[in-house]
Design a protein around this motif. Structure first.
Motif, short mmCIF file in Angstrom:
data_model
loop_
_atom_site.label_atom_id
_atom_site.label_comp_id
_atom_site.label_asym_id
_atom_site.label_seq_id
_atom_site.Cartn_x
_atom_site.Cartn_y
_atom_site.Cartn_z
N LEU A 130 -24.89 9.23 34.23
CA LEU A 130 -24.39 10.61 34.18
C LEU A 130 -23.00 10.67 33.56
N LEU A 131 -22.18 9.66 33.83
CA LEU A 131 -20.83 9.61 33.28
C LEU A 131 -20.83 9.36 31.77
N GLY A 132 -21.81 8.61 31.28
CA GLY A 132 -21.81 8.13 29.89
C GLY A 132 -21.44 9.15 28.83
N PRO A 133 -22.09 10.33 28.79
CA PRO A 133 -21.79 11.30 27.74
C PRO A 133 -20.37 11.86 27.81
N LEU A 134 -19.68 11.68 28.94
CA LEU A 134 -18.31 12.18 29.09
C LEU A 134 -17.27 11.17 28.63
N VAL A 157 -33.50 -1.35 41.88
CA VAL A 157 -34.52 -0.84 42.80
C VAL A 157 -34.74 0.64 42.53
N SER A 158 -35.83 1.15 43.09
CA SER A 158 -36.12 2.60 43.02
C SER A 158 -36.10 3.11 41.59
N VAL A 159 -36.82 2.43 40.72
CA VAL A 159 -36.86 2.79 39.29
C VAL A 159 -37.22 4.26 39.07
N PRO A 160 -38.16 4.85 39.82
CA PRO A 160 -38.49 6.26 39.56
C PRO A 160 -37.29 7.21 39.68
N TYR A 161 -36.32 6.86 40.51
CA TYR A 161 -35.13 7.71 40.62
C TYR A 161 -34.30 7.67 39.34
N VAL A 162 -34.30 6.53 38.66
CA VAL A 162 -33.62 6.44 37.37
C VAL A 162 -34.37 7.28 36.33
N GLU A 163 -35.69 7.29 36.41
CA GLU A 163 -36.47 8.12 35.50
C GLU A 163 -36.16 9.60 35.70
N ILE A 164 -35.92 10.00 36.96
CA ILE A 164 -35.50 11.38 37.22
C ILE A 164 -34.20 11.67 36.47
N THR A 165 -33.24 10.75 36.60
CA THR A 165 -31.95 10.93 35.94
C THR A 165 -32.10 11.08 34.44
N LEU A 166 -32.89 10.21 33.83
CA LEU A 166 -33.05 10.24 32.38
C LEU A 166 -33.71 11.55 31.93
N ALA A 167 -34.72 12.00 32.67
CA ALA A 167 -35.39 13.24 32.31
C ALA A 167 -34.45 14.44 32.44
N MET A 168 -33.62 14.44 33.48
CA MET A 168 -32.70 15.55 33.67
C MET A 168 -31.58 15.54 32.62
N MET A 169 -31.09 14.36 32.26
CA MET A 169 -30.10 14.28 31.19
C MET A 169 -30.68 14.84 29.89
N ARG A 170 -31.96 14.55 29.67
CA ARG A 170 -32.63 15.08 28.47
C ARG A 170 -32.64 16.61 28.49
N ALA A 171 -32.90 17.19 29.67
CA ALA A 171 -32.93 18.64 29.80
C ALA A 171 -31.56 19.26 29.53
N PHE A 172 -30.50 18.48 29.73
CA PHE A 172 -29.15 18.96 29.47
C PHE A 172 -28.62 18.47 28.11
N GLY A 173 -29.54 18.00 27.27
CA GLY A 173 -29.20 17.72 25.88
C GLY A 173 -28.80 16.31 25.53
N VAL A 174 -29.04 15.34 26.42
CA VAL A 174 -28.65 13.95 26.14
C VAL A 174 -29.87 13.04 26.21
N VAL A 217 -28.54 2.72 26.76
CA VAL A 217 -27.57 3.12 25.74
C VAL A 217 -27.36 4.63 25.85
N VAL A 218 -26.15 5.02 26.27
CA VAL A 218 -25.83 6.43 26.52
C VAL A 218 -24.85 6.91 25.45
N PRO A 219 -25.23 7.90 24.65
CA PRO A 219 -24.32 8.37 23.60
C PRO A 219 -23.22 9.26 24.15
N PRO A 220 -22.07 9.33 23.47
CA PRO A 220 -21.05 10.30 23.84
C PRO A 220 -21.44 11.69 23.32
N GLY A 221 -20.62 12.68 23.63
CA GLY A 221 -20.88 14.00 23.07
C GLY A 221 -21.07 15.09 24.08
N GLY A 222 -21.26 14.73 25.36
CA GLY A 222 -21.33 15.74 26.41
C GLY A 222 -22.70 16.38 26.59
N TYR A 223 -22.75 17.34 27.50
CA TYR A 223 -23.98 18.03 27.87
C TYR A 223 -23.89 19.50 27.47
#
Length: 411
Positions: free
Chosen positions: A164-168, A181-198, A208-214
């Motif tokens: 979550l910090l990466g784009p900032l 552990v708990s890989v599905p929770y990381v998948e939640i994070t990735l899907a939600m970051m995608r919904a916010f433009g990352v 690999v997390v690009p800069p540029g913000g949400y």
């Protein structure tokens, strides 16, 4: 056929609050979870200078890609692990001195893998009392970014905080994970970051997390799948039927896979486009199951395990020992109080079939999931009580009322 309206996901609400605070613009969250944990997260954002507007069904957050609006703040994280782990990462992107503390329960929970990674990225921080635990002070000056190695073997929340910090950050992040552990929770994070433009890339064990913000958006929170597990398990145990709307094909939360465990035990399961139904068949079979990826539902299975026709062995759940309490031992202790034979190891628990005793007080350890799980024991063992029934406010303040209604409907 009882239809149960489950409150919004705690995990998704916490991530959405971080993303909304970090995004450029005003984000509207639809049907966020209103509980002690999420209220604590929102309160923490306000202490950091973010505007959070609330109505009964929506929260609106004014994002600040540059970080907190204040240069000094004291944030109390209550019992919330997401609050205690995500907000220091968000604060690191700003400029100022931010102090974080938490309840005695949360102070005991480990933080070091995350703070070590933040230090490796150049963030100046210190643990005020015990190394690797709250209280914590972050002296923020923005984060340059770059490469970092992380051990997320105790909690996937460490990785989520960095993702979550990466784009900032100014350069973006390359996060190499040595354990997870708990890989599905990381998948939640990735899907939600995608919904916010990352869009996060993946190169083997490196994220690999690009800069540029949400970018701000309107985001609907789906029902909490971990909480739904108690109601699905009730159907399997009683031979009744329960439908939960809002959780179906394409649901973000991996804990919905708990219904597959119930299917293996003999329940009938239907997963539709926007709902899931579990119907008991009058049979619960014993099984051996690896629950590494859905470990928050381990207590749910442990609580109904005595009613199975054979032993239930749950494996690869060492991380449940560092949750709100040591959940492996908490489940074992309460099952023994109920007169059920149980054994535990470093990362497993095995429960024998039995007839739980009536009139037993369940020791909650202040853990909402222990109380909600063992409420099911009261379906067949009258007189079950709890030493701290109110700790369910952490994620589901109305649990006892909702569960009583389901119990009456199923009969």
């Amino acid at each position: 056929m009882p239809v149960v309206d489950i409150p919004g996901s705690k995990s998704i609400t916490a991530r959405a609050l971080f993303l909304a605070a970090a995004a450029d613009g005003v984000t509207t969250l639809v049907r966020p979870l209103r509980s002690d944990d999420t209220e604590g997260f929102a309160e923490g954002l306000v202490r950091l200078g973010y505007r959070v507007g609330r109505t009964p069904d929506t929260w609106q957050v004014d994002g600040r890609p540059e970080g907190p609006a204040v240069t000094e703040a004291d944030v109390y994280c209550r019992d919330g692990a997401t609050t205690a782990r995500f907000l220091p990462a968000l604060a690191a992107a700003g400029h100022g001195t931010y102090r974080f503390d938490a309840s005695a329960q949360m102070r005991r929970r480990p933080l070091l893998p995350l703070t070590r990674a933040l230090r490796d990225l150049g963030v100046k921080l210190r643990h005020e009392e015990k190394e690797g635990h709250h209280p914590l002070t972050v002296e923020a000056a923005g984060v340059e970014g770059g490469e970092v190695t992380l051990d997320a073997g105790l909690s996937s929340q460490y990785l989520t905080a960095l993702l979550l910090l990466g784009p900032l950050t100014r350069q973006g992040l390359r996060i190499t994970v040595t354990d997870l552990v708990s890989v599905p929770y990381v998948e939640i994070t990735l899907a939600m970051m995608r919904a916010f433009g990352v869009e996060v890339g993946r190169e083997g064990d490196t994220f690999v997390v690009p800069p540029g913000g949400y970018r701000a958006t309107t985001y609907a929170i789906e029902p909490d799948a971990s909480t739904a597990s108690y109601f699905f398990a009730t159907a399997a145990l009683t031979g009744g039927e329960v439908t939960v709307p809002g959780l179906g094909e394409g649901a973000l939360q991996g804990d919905l896979a708990f219904v597959d465990v119930l299917r293996r035990m003999g329940a009938h399961v239907e997963i539709g486009a926007d709902r899931t139904t579990v119907r008991g068949t009058g049979e619960l079979r014993g099984l051996t199951v690896n629950m590494r990826d859905i470990s928050d539902t381990m207590p749910t299975l442990a609580a109904i395990a005595p009613y199975a026709s054979g032993p239930v062995r749950i494996e690869d759940v060492a991380n449940t020992r560092v949750k709100e309490c040591d959940r492996l031992e908490a489940c074992a202790e309460n099952l023994r109080r109920l007169g059920v034979a149980v054994e535990t190891g470093p990362d497993w628990i095995e429960i024998q079939p039995g007839t739980p005793a009536s009139g037993v007080e369940i020791k909650s350890y202040g853990d909402h999931r222990i109380v909600m799980s063992f409420a099911m024991a009261g379906l067949r063992a009258p007189g079950i009580s709890f030493d701290d029934p109110g700790c369910v406010r952490k994620t589901f303040p109305g649990f006892h009322e909702e569960f009583a209604e389901l119990r009456a409907a199923i009969g």
